[in-house]
Write an enzyme that holds these catalytic residues in place. Structure first.
Site, PDB file in Angstrom:
ATOM      1  N   HIS A 190       2.721  -6.803 -10.233  1.00 30.23           N
ATOM      2  CA  HIS A 190       3.143  -8.046  -9.586  1.00 30.23           C
ATOM      3  C   HIS A 190       3.116  -7.933  -8.061  1.00 30.23           C
ATOM      4  CE1 HIS A 190       5.209 -11.732  -8.680  1.00 30.23           C
ATOM      5  NE2 HIS A 190       6.142 -11.067  -8.030  1.00 30.23           N
ATOM      6  N   CYS A 191       3.277  -6.714  -7.527  1.00 28.40           N
ATOM      7  CA  CYS A 191       3.511  -6.574  -6.083  1.00 28.40           C
ATOM      8  C   CYS A 191       2.243  -6.509  -5.234  1.00 28.40           C
ATOM      9  CB  CYS A 191       4.367  -5.335  -5.821  1.00 28.40           C
ATOM     10  SG  CYS A 191       6.059  -5.490  -6.440  1.00 28.40           S
ATOM     11  N   ILE A 192       1.459  -5.454  -5.401  1.00 27.47           N
ATOM     12  CA  ILE A 192       0.383  -5.182  -4.447  1.00 27.47           C
ATOM     13  C   ILE A 192      -0.705  -6.261  -4.437  1.00 27.47           C
ATOM     14  CG2 ILE A 192      -1.328  -3.479  -3.702  1.00 27.47           C
ATOM     15  CD1 ILE A 192       0.426  -1.322  -4.871  1.00 27.47           C
ATOM     16  N   ASP A 210       1.827  -9.747  -3.015  1.00 33.48           N
ATOM     17  CA  ASP A 210       2.705  -9.825  -1.837  1.00 33.48           C
ATOM     18  C   ASP A 210       1.974  -9.968  -0.505  1.00 33.48           C
ATOM     19  OD1 ASP A 210       4.549  -9.523  -3.782  1.00 33.48           O
ATOM     20  OD2 ASP A 210       5.300  -7.577  -3.137  1.00 33.48           O
TER      21      ASP A 210
END
Length: 442
Positions: free
Chosen positions: A280-282, A285
């Site tokens: 979900h992050c890299i 974001d």
């Protein structure tokens, strides 16, 4: 008189937190919310978890775990003790002293931030906001969200932030599959709208977690800090990927280069190439920061370039597969290919933003015959097509023209794979240091 009332309200809530009498809510029972809810319940708080998915609510209330980083018996234990319950009814917010928001913050098809989950959740809280309540946003977002989106929504009720209620941002730090750091022992950053907000929110986490709680001067600092963490990884992975592309042209083993560089005890941190970035992050974001930066008439060229490199890796993986097959006189069209691993990293069941889907899609665009295998995924759907994970057998491997190791799960039988496969494209260095004419790298 106002300061006295403000301090009194804050101190009463802090005392409730210290005595574990504060009633706590966690909105969003996914990879971030459920572990946090369990930790709060284990610390002795009575916790209400909220989720719009009825299945999740039902499973939590039955003590059935669906998150890999939670021990099954820990969830069951807090549910049986009555310390954790789940619901889809937002009216229970009225009973709470603390609400933590852990809902998704995806990007849309144009890579623009989608804060609809956060905004809708905040509106539901605002309808039920009361004096003495603490709200903490944990969902990753762009700097300014807490103060520009949430604070006005809550203050439209007539209550004053920092006096009547308390608002802070504390970024989630979750690394699925990490055997050392988890929700409980990972240091926590907290930034409140006011100093009092920070004090109250920090007290909550100090009474739940073992990791250090680090207070910052504002929500914007905490929001940017979280983005910076992931942009740091984003650009360094891109560098590793670019090095891999160059090393391939120069006939140099990039993995051996990285191992050699790791021997330096200072000034170097190892990042590794791969078939693409996931989670979900890299992959998500950095685009929140890119979008916000345009408001200030600034283009984050370095970060955008890193995104281009990382997003190219699934396509490059397919190009490499075609190159390998072509060297044996086989076209990609019609070739039988097995991809090993669907999840975005090893030894987890998390498929969020996995680059493997792009690889499969690209292979199928070239009319390759694809099968997939992953011990953590029984089946999945992508663009209206259902894929079932096949069992790895000697017979299956021998039938394939090429096996692509896209996720290096520990429990794959790599000896069987090497022995029975015709050709292997190892995108994860699963066969570290092993020389074999069947094995090809990125």
């Amino acid at each position: 008189m106002q300061d006295k009332i403000q301090n009194k309200i804050a101190e009463e809530l802090i005392e409730k937190i210290k005595q574990k009498k504060a009633k706590v809510g966690v909105i969003g029972l996914g990879y971030v919310g459920l572990p946090l809810a369990v930790e709060k319940a284990k610390a002795g708080f009575h916790v209400t978890g909220f989720d719009v998915q009825d299945k999740k609510v039902e499973m939590v209330n039955q003590g059935i775990n669906y998150i890999g980083d939670i021990l099954d018996n820990e969830l069951k234990n807090v549910v049986e003790k009555g310390l954790l319950k789940a619901t889809n009814n937002y009216d229970f917010i009225k009973e709470l002293d603390v609400v933590t928001i852990c809902v998704p913050t995806p990007i849309d098809r144009y890579k623009q931030p989608d804060l609809s989950y956060v905004e809708n959740t905040a509106k539901e809280i605002a309808k039920r906001l009361k004096k003495g309540m603490l709200i903490v946003l944990e969902s990753t977002t762009y700097p300014g969200t807490t103060e520009e989106l949430l604070k006005p929504l809550f203050e439209n009720t007539g209550l004053k932030c920092g006096q009547d209620f308390f608002l802070a941002y504390s970024p989630e730090r979750v690394d699925p599959g990490n055997k050392i750091y988890n929700t409980k022992n990972t240091p926590k950053v907290v930034g409140g709208v006011t100093k009092t907000c920070t004090k109250v929110a920090a007290e909550l986490y100090r009474n739940v977690l073992q990791g250090e709680v680090f207070e910052v001067s504002s929500p914007k600092i905490a929001e940017m800090e979280k983005i910076y963490e992931n942009v740091f990884r984003h650009v360094n992975i891109a560098l590793a990927n670019e090095m891999a592309l160059l090393c391939r042209k120069m006939n140099i083993d990039v993995w051996e280069v990285i191992e050699a560089a790791k021997t330096k005890p200072y000034g170097f941190m190892a990042f590794y190439p791969g078939p693409g970035i996931g989670g979900h992050c890299i992959p998500v974001d950095p685009y929140y920061l890119l979008w916000k930066a345009r408001e200030y008439d600034y283009h984050t060229r370095f970060i955008e370039l890193a995104g281009e490199i990382n997003e190219y890796m699934p396509k490059y993986t397919v190009e490499r597969a075609a190159e390998i097959l072509n060297s044996f006189g086989k076209p990609l069209k019609g070739s039988k290919i097995l991809t090993l691993g669907i999840t975005y990293k090893k030894d987890i069941d998390d498929m969020r933003e996995t680059p493997v889907l792009k690889i499969i899609e690209e292979l199928e665009n070239y009319k390759a015959d694809i099968e997939v295998s992953d011990p953590y995924i029984k089946e999945f759907k992508h663009k209206e097509k259902t894929y079932k994970s096949v069992e790895i057998t000697e017979e299956l491997l021998k039938q394939k023209d090429l096996v692509i190791i896209t996720t290096d799960h520990t429990n794959f039988d790599y000896e069987l794979i090497l022995k029975s496969s015709n050709l292997i494209l190892d995108t994860r260095n699963a066969y570290k240091g092993k020389e074999n004419p069947k094995i090809y790298k990125l």
